[in-house]
Design a protein around this motif. Sequence first.
Motif, short mmCIF file in Angstrom:
data_model
loop_
_atom_site.label_atom_id
_atom_site.label_comp_id
_atom_site.label_asym_id
_atom_site.label_seq_id
_atom_site.Cartn_x
_atom_site.Cartn_y
_atom_site.Cartn_z
N VAL A 195 4.35 -9.82 -4.71
CA VAL A 195 4.57 -9.57 -6.15
C VAL A 195 3.81 -8.33 -6.62
CG1 VAL A 195 4.28 -10.47 -8.50
CG2 VAL A 195 5.00 -12.02 -6.65
N ALA A 196 2.49 -8.31 -6.41
CA ALA A 196 1.66 -7.26 -7.02
C ALA A 196 2.01 -5.88 -6.48
CB ALA A 196 0.18 -7.57 -6.80
N VAL A 197 2.12 -5.77 -5.16
CA VAL A 197 2.42 -4.47 -4.54
C VAL A 197 3.75 -3.94 -5.06
CG1 VAL A 197 3.01 -3.35 -2.35
CG2 VAL A 197 1.07 -4.92 -2.46
N THR A 198 4.73 -4.83 -5.13
CA THR A 198 6.08 -4.40 -5.53
C THR A 198 6.10 -3.99 -7.00
OG1 THR A 198 7.01 -5.90 -3.91
CG2 THR A 198 8.50 -5.11 -5.62
N GLN A 199 5.50 -4.80 -7.87
CA GLN A 199 5.54 -4.45 -9.29
C GLN A 199 4.78 -3.16 -9.56
OE1 GLN A 199 6.88 -8.72 -11.08
NE2 GLN A 199 4.84 -8.09 -11.65
N GLU A 200 3.72 -2.93 -8.78
CA GLU A 200 2.99 -1.68 -8.95
C GLU A 200 3.84 -0.47 -8.52
OE1 GLU A 200 -0.99 -1.66 -7.22
OE2 GLU A 200 -0.82 0.53 -7.19
N ALA A 201 4.54 -0.65 -7.40
CA ALA A 201 5.33 0.48 -6.89
C ALA A 201 6.44 0.89 -7.87
CB ALA A 201 5.95 0.11 -5.54
N PHE A 202 6.93 -0.07 -8.65
CA PHE A 202 8.01 0.25 -9.59
C PHE A 202 7.51 0.48 -11.02
CE2 PHE A 202 10.24 -1.41 -5.96
CZ PHE A 202 11.30 -0.53 -5.86
N THR A 203 6.19 0.66 -11.17
CA THR A 203 5.61 1.02 -12.46
C THR A 203 5.17 2.48 -12.37
OG1 THR A 203 4.74 -1.23 -12.66
CG2 THR A 203 3.81 0.44 -14.14
N PRO A 204 5.60 3.34 -13.28
CA PRO A 204 5.16 4.74 -13.20
C PRO A 204 3.63 4.81 -13.22
CG PRO A 204 6.89 4.49 -14.85
CD PRO A 204 6.52 3.11 -14.40
N SER A 205 3.06 5.62 -12.33
CA SER A 205 1.60 5.72 -12.24
C SER A 205 1.04 6.45 -13.47
CB SER A 205 1.21 6.50 -10.98
OG SER A 205 1.62 7.85 -11.13
N ALA A 206 -0.26 6.27 -13.70
CA ALA A 206 -0.91 6.94 -14.84
C ALA A 206 -0.74 8.45 -14.73
CB ALA A 206 -2.39 6.57 -14.88
N GLU A 207 -0.83 8.98 -13.51
CA GLU A 207 -0.68 10.44 -13.33
C GLU A 207 0.73 10.88 -13.67
OE1 GLU A 207 -1.86 8.92 -9.63
OE2 GLU A 207 -2.87 8.18 -11.43
N ALA A 208 1.71 10.08 -13.22
CA ALA A 208 3.11 10.43 -13.49
C ALA A 208 3.38 10.42 -14.99
CB ALA A 208 4.05 9.46 -12.77
N VAL A 209 2.79 9.45 -15.69
CA VAL A 209 3.00 9.37 -17.14
C VAL A 209 2.32 10.55 -17.84
CG1 VAL A 209 2.44 8.01 -19.22
CG2 VAL A 209 3.30 6.86 -17.16
N ALA A 210 1.10 10.87 -17.39
CA ALA A 210 0.37 11.98 -18.02
C ALA A 210 1.13 13.30 -17.81
CB ALA A 210 -1.04 12.08 -17.43
N TYR A 211 1.65 13.51 -16.61
CA TYR A 211 2.38 14.74 -16.32
C TYR A 211 3.67 14.79 -17.15
CZ TYR A 211 4.46 18.59 -13.68
OH TYR A 211 5.02 19.78 -13.34
N ALA A 212 4.36 13.65 -17.25
CA ALA A 212 5.60 13.61 -18.03
C ALA A 212 5.32 13.95 -19.50
CB ALA A 212 6.24 12.23 -17.92
#
Length: 286
Positions: A226-243
């Motif tokens: 559960v945890a690994v998968t839900q994390e992988a499909f959540t945009p990372s903090a870096e990805a959000v900051a760059y966006a």
Amino acid sequence: MRTRRALLYMPGDNWKMISKSITLGVDSICMDMEDGAAINKKVEARETIAKALRELDFGTSEKLARINSVGSGWEKEDIESVLPFHPDGIVIPKLEDVSQIQWASEIIEAAELKNGWAINSVRILVGVETAKGILNLTEIAGHPRLDAIIFGGEDFAASIGATRTKDAVELLYARQAVITVCAAFDIQPIDIVTINYKDEEALRIEAEFGARLGFSGKQIIHPNQVAVTQEAFTPSAEAVAYAKRIVETFEASQQEGKGAYSLDGKMVDMPLLRNAQKVLARAKVI
Ligand code: COA
Ligand code: MG
């Protein structure tokens, strides 16, 4: 549409696993009457799922029931056994033709009318996992009650006679076909199961690859996933900051009359803005 980063299956006859699933904080729970339920447990699976829908509090997890494929001979009793208890959605496996969605949709709509439920409150998700299903993707994806297409890797490999490998190159064409049609019809593509559920690293690599391809979520079969998968499909903090930086700088650049500009030594133009907006929209719904 609901967020479905991880969709956890368990055999529908397994009360213990169903009871455990509601404690895991998983986005979607899929109680299975199809291949997860042994042939001599089909009736027990129907009854157990009906009881779970009646008695258990699923919290924020989505409650789904997977019926047997249309034409198996089990499908009608499967859907009729669980529908009166208002699951959030019905999952139809091995979907090959849009008429099979229409069959379920009519039964669901009759139940919605009869019970005074909101029309379209019970969604349909389909498993596309055969060669015919892939060929008919375009008409399948257009059905208005459809929320998601779930790609079944093991079944598809069996359907085309491919040998499964770790990198899943043999599935790439079909996975990208599913992603493309889902993007065109604004529904969710959900990726293959990592069956080696004890190998967390393999799961992480496969889930992150699926997310990069464009899947919105992944099927899972064990609480450890559960945890690994839900994390992988959540945009990372870096990805959000760059966006966010792209969105902010893009507007300024347009004001200056520049369609393309440089940010951190890379070109930014309209397609990068669109992608950044998608990342932010995704982060927001999660
Ligand atoms: N959902 C909810 N709980 C689950 C679960 C699942 N899919 N899989 C395992 N659990 C629970 C077990 O009941 C056990 O609970 P406990 O600690 O309270 O006793 C705990 O998680 C640890 O389970 P574990 O012993 O590691 O696994 P297992 O050997 O019992 O089962 C599988 C392994 C693969 C058989 C099992 O995970 C499973 O049946 N998964 C779903 C398969 C399925 O539905 N396939 C069809 C769709 S692809
Ligand atoms: Mg399958």
